[in-house]
Design a protein around this motif. Structure first.
Motif, mmCIF file in Angstrom:
data_model
loop_
_atom_site.group_PDB
_atom_site.id
_atom_site.type_symbol
_atom_site.label_atom_id
_atom_site.label_comp_id
_atom_site.label_asym_id
_atom_site.label_seq_id
_atom_site.Cartn_x
_atom_site.Cartn_y
_atom_site.Cartn_z
ATOM 1 N N LEU A 245 -25.212 97.251 -7.499
ATOM 2 C CA LEU A 245 -24.647 98.294 -8.346
ATOM 3 C C LEU A 245 -25.713 98.928 -9.235
ATOM 4 O O LEU A 245 -25.689 100.137 -9.481
ATOM 5 N N PHE A 249 -26.747 102.410 -7.470
ATOM 6 C CA PHE A 249 -25.869 103.346 -8.175
ATOM 7 C C PHE A 249 -26.264 103.537 -9.641
ATOM 8 O O PHE A 249 -25.553 104.210 -10.388
ATOM 9 N N MET A 251 -26.177 101.677 -12.226
ATOM 10 C CA MET A 251 -25.235 101.202 -13.235
ATOM 11 C C MET A 251 -25.981 100.418 -14.310
ATOM 12 O O MET A 251 -26.966 99.738 -14.024
ATOM 13 N N THR A 256 -22.705 95.961 -16.481
ATOM 14 C CA THR A 256 -22.229 95.685 -15.128
ATOM 15 C C THR A 256 -21.993 94.188 -14.937
ATOM 16 O O THR A 256 -20.984 93.762 -14.363
ATOM 17 N N LEU A 305 -15.387 99.005 -14.046
ATOM 18 C CA LEU A 305 -16.512 99.770 -13.499
ATOM 19 C C LEU A 305 -16.298 101.265 -13.699
ATOM 20 O O LEU A 305 -17.256 102.027 -13.827
ATOM 21 N N MET A 310 -18.953 104.284 -12.503
ATOM 22 C CA MET A 310 -18.916 104.050 -11.065
ATOM 23 C C MET A 310 -17.868 104.957 -10.423
ATOM 24 O O MET A 310 -16.779 105.148 -10.970
ATOM 25 N N ASP A 314 -17.513 105.127 -4.003
ATOM 26 C CA ASP A 314 -18.745 104.384 -3.707
ATOM 27 C C ASP A 314 -18.519 102.880 -3.581
ATOM 28 O O ASP A 314 -19.447 102.127 -3.255
ATOM 29 N N ALA A 318 -20.924 99.942 -1.706
ATOM 30 C CA ALA A 318 -21.452 98.802 -2.454
ATOM 31 C C ALA A 318 -21.080 97.483 -1.774
ATOM 32 O O ALA A 318 -21.912 96.569 -1.653
ATOM 33 N N TYR A 346 -13.172 97.603 -10.729
ATOM 34 C CA TYR A 346 -13.093 99.032 -11.024
ATOM 35 C C TYR A 346 -11.899 99.322 -11.942
ATOM 36 O O TYR A 346 -11.992 100.113 -12.876
#
Length: 352
Positions: A245, A249, A251, A256, A305, A310, A314, A318, A346
């Motif tokens: 992540l 991405f 993050m 995270t 997330l 996020m 996606d 992941a 999420y």
């Protein structure tokens, strides 16, 4: 007692309040005299203050340490090291700064002095995570282990509340995964329990009283203990997901870890019951994953997330990345299971 192997790492650790005053002597002990100080842009003022303390021993302050240790930043920093003839790097800050020092050491073999100002714990490990082409990879080698760690509690007194919380929960993640690692042993089990308990007790106090010196000391001690766990055993699903992540991405690191931890624990719980019982005992709860989730929520930490930025579309990518390369983990690594884990994270669903 079962047979076990425990590797003791060759670091010098100085812990206390006001210990930064010993930095000149520590540089001298290493046989060095030209220190390059590393910070993030946000901590550049602290870097300049340290430069003043070092006097002629400081060659400069490099202020571009960046989250997830991108290799292009390391390229630039190594160029500065070579240009100035630095013979030691001093990391003043959290995981981003300590990561840069490790990356420099990996390429140059220069000694490092780490001065942590958060609870990240990276300073206690021979592990480095680096990002290149949107992919974060990790490497374990003694070349990146700092020679000296100076823990000065006074440097954590101004740590913002949100960073205090997420950094502390990130540290707990090190201890949790150490308990169910293949290399787990009675020493790391004991340290993990201490670390989880110390941080879990300190954080609620610090949310209400950020200047509580005893709680700051307890949290910093817990961070070192949890980092020591991470340094001697292998990590599993939780860290793999967070690196995915973060590296792919972008993050935020500690946040995270905070969001993912209860869900990775719940995923592994059926296959790591003894480890989860130890976590629950350290927290004083009956269910480890729920205990971490509830602690995090009670502290006002981020719990989804989604709020970290996020994108829902996606999540599948992941899960695909995290399930592709094999790595040790108590529970089987199945893409659909990992995707459900990420969906729960999420949306901030409380673990069952």
């Amino acid at each position: 007692m079962k047979t076990f192997i425990y590797n003791v790492l060759p670091s010098r650790v100085i812990f206390g309040n006001g210990t930064l005053a010993q930095i000149v002597q520590e540089i001298t002990n290493l046989g060095c005299s030209k220190a390059l100080i590393l910070t993030t842009p946000r901590q550049s003022t602290k870097g300049e203050q340290l430069k003043e303390l070092l006097g002629d021993m400081a060659v400069d302050v490099y202020t571009n340490a960046t989250m997830h240790t991108p290799t292009n930043v390391t390229d630039d920093a190594v160029g500065i090291v070579q240009k100035l003839g630095a013979d030691v790097v001093i990391a003043l800050g959290g995981g981003s700064t300590i990561g840069l020092a490790k990356a420099i050491a990996l390429r140059t073999d220069l000694p490092q002095i780490a001065i942590p100002t958060t609870y990240a714990g990276s300073e206690a490990t021979p592990i480095i995570g680096q990002t290149e082409n949107s992919l974060k990879t990790t490497l374990k080698t003694l070349k990146v282990l700092p020679e000296v760690i100076i823990y000065d509690v006074s440097l954590t007194m101004t740590l913002p509340t949100r960073t205090t919380i997420t950094s502390g929960l990130n540290a707990i993640a090190h201890a949790v995964e150490a308990l169910y690692s293949k290399e787990a042993n009675p020493i790391t089990d004991t340290l993990a329990g201490q670390g989880i308990s110390s941080i879990a007790k300190a954080l609620p106090i610090l949310v209400n009283d950020s200047q509580n010196l005893d709680a700051r000391s307890e949290a910093l001690y817990g961070a070192w203990v949890c980092g020591t766990c991470l340094s001697t055993v292998g990590m599993g699903l939780h860290h793999k997901l967070c690196h995915t992540l973060g590296g792919t991405f972008n993050m935020p690191h500690a946040e995270t870890h905070t969001v993912i931890l209860p869900h990775s624990m719940a995923y592994n719980a059926p296959y790591a019951q003894e480890a989860m019982a130890k976590v629950a005992n350290s927290l004083g709860v009956s269910n480890a994953a729920q205990g971490i989730f509830d602690l995090s929520k009670s502290l006002g930490a981020p719990s989804t997330l989604k709020e970290l930025g996020m994108k829902e579309e996606d999540l599948e990518k992941a899960a695909d990345i995290a399930s592709k390369s094999p790595y040790p983990n108590p529970a089987p690594l199945e893409k659909e299971g990992l995707l459900q884990l990420l969906r729960n994270a999420y949306g901030g669903v409380r673990p069952n």
